[in-house]
Scaffold this active site. Sequence first.
Site, PDB file in Angstrom:
ATOM      1  N   SER A   1       0.819  -1.214   0.000  1.00 13.22           N
ATOM      2  CA  SER A   1       0.000   0.000   0.000  1.00 13.22           C
ATOM      3  C   SER A   1       0.854   1.266   0.000  1.00 13.22           C
ATOM      4  O   SER A   1       0.511   2.260  -0.650  1.00 13.22           O
ATOM      5  CB  SER A   1      -0.932   0.007   1.213  1.00 13.22           C
ATOM      6  OG  SER A   1      -1.769  -1.122   1.204  1.00 13.22           O
TER       7      SER A   1
ATOM      8  N   HIS B   1       0.771   4.387   4.425  1.00 12.32           N
ATOM      9  CA  HIS B   1       0.134   5.112   3.324  1.00 12.32           C
ATOM     10  C   HIS B   1       0.672   6.536   3.232  1.00 12.32           C
ATOM     11  O   HIS B   1       1.043   7.009   2.156  1.00 12.32           O
ATOM     12  CB  HIS B   1      -1.389   5.163   3.535  1.00 12.32           C
ATOM     13  CG  HIS B   1      -2.044   3.820   3.513  1.00 12.32           C
ATOM     14  ND1 HIS B   1      -3.367   3.627   3.855  1.00 12.32           N
ATOM     15  CD2 HIS B   1      -1.558   2.590   3.206  1.00 12.32           C
ATOM     16  CE1 HIS B   1      -3.673   2.347   3.748  1.00 12.32           C
ATOM     17  NE2 HIS B   1      -2.589   1.703   3.359  1.00 12.32           N
TER      18      HIS B   1
END
Length: 394
Positions: free
Chosen positions: A201, A253
Site C-alpha cells: 500500500s 500510506h
Amino acid sequence: MASREHHPSTSSSSEIKARVSSWRGNNAIHPVDIDIDAGTAVPAPSPVVCREVKHFKKWKPLLVPCFILANTVVFVITMYVNNCPQNSVSCLAKFLGRFSFQPLKENPLLGPSSSTLQKMGALEVSRVVDRHQVWLLITCIWLHGGVFHLLANMLSFLVIGIRLEQEFGFVLIGSLYVISGLGGSLMSSLFIQSSISVGASGALFGLLGGMLSELITNWSIYANKVASISTLLVITVINLAVGVLPHVDNFAHMGGFLAGFLLGFVLLIRPQYSWIAQKYTPPGYASTPAKPKFKTYQCALWVISLTALIVGFILGMVMLLRGVNANDYCSWCHYMSCVPTSRWSCKAEPASCSSDQIGSQLNLTCSSNGKSRTYTLPGATASQIQGLCTQLCN
C-alpha cells in the site's frame, strides 16, 4: 542564374508536426511552431512529417505485470510455508491442502498466520532496531496478509501503474514504486512498533503522490488542470480516510505518499514544448533565441524535493536505528492511523496467553481479556498454541 521566387503563402503548408502523448488521454498531434523571418527564402512545399518525440515516448508496460506476478508468487510461497493443516488446529478451505487458510478469527483476510509472515520478512520494528535487519523495510512490501489484501493492492496497482509506465517507462516507475514503499515502511516503523506490517500500500500511495507532483511540475503542458488535480486529491483523501479503520497501516500510506510526492518532482519532470520545438526544428529554418529545457519553477522544485527526500530518509533511518518512538513526540498522531469508536478498538498489541499442558489437555488464558479455554490437543506445538491464542484474544 535562376532565382527562387518567395511565396509567403507556402509557410502554412510547410509545418513539422511532433507526435506526443499525455497520460490523460490517447496519442495526440501537437504542431511545433516555427518562426520564419520575412526575408528568408522558404523551400518548396514538402509533405507533413510526423516524428515521435522521445521525451513523450509511449512505453510498453512490462514492469507492472512482472511486479504483480512477483507479488502473487510470493503469496503462494507464503501459503506453502504456512502449511495450515500441520501447524494449526483448524483451517479454512481444507481442500486446498497445505495452501488452506488460517481461521477467519485469526486472519479475516484469507491468508497465513502472523508467525509465517514474520518468517517471510514482515516488518517487525524490534528486529530492525535490535538485530539491524534493515532489509525488512523492503521485504515487507512484497508480502500480503491474505487473498483480499493481495487482490485490492494488485488491482489498484494495475489501474495506476499501467498508465504511468506507458508514459514514463519501467525504470522511473520501478524506482518510484520501490522508494515509495521504503518511505512507507520507514514512517510505519517510527509510529507503529507493537505489531508487524506487510503490504504494497505504501508503494501504491507513492504512485498517487508521484501523479500529483507530476501534474504540478508539468503544469503548463496539461489542459483541464483544475479538474485533474481535484480528482487526484479526492481519490487520495478518500483512501487516507479509509486508513483510520483498525488493522490498516495508515502511516505506511502517508509515508509512501509523501516519498512519492517528492520523488515525482525529481523523476517525472517534462521539458517545455518550446524547447522541444527548437530541438526538432529542421536545419535551415530561423528560430527564436534558445529556450531553456525546464522552467525555473521546475528546477526549484527538483532541488527542494531531492534535498527534502535525502534529509528525510537519513533522519528517519537514524531515528529508527536508535529506537525512537515517534509517538513520544506527537501524542495525537496515533489518531491518523486509527480512530477508536464504540464498535472497535485501536489496540494493536500482539496476542499473549498463558498455557498449561496436562496430558492431552491444553489450557489457555488470554492475558488481555482474561478469557480461558481448554483444548484437547496432545503435544501442541508453539505455532498451534499461538494460533489458538490469537483466536481466543480476538
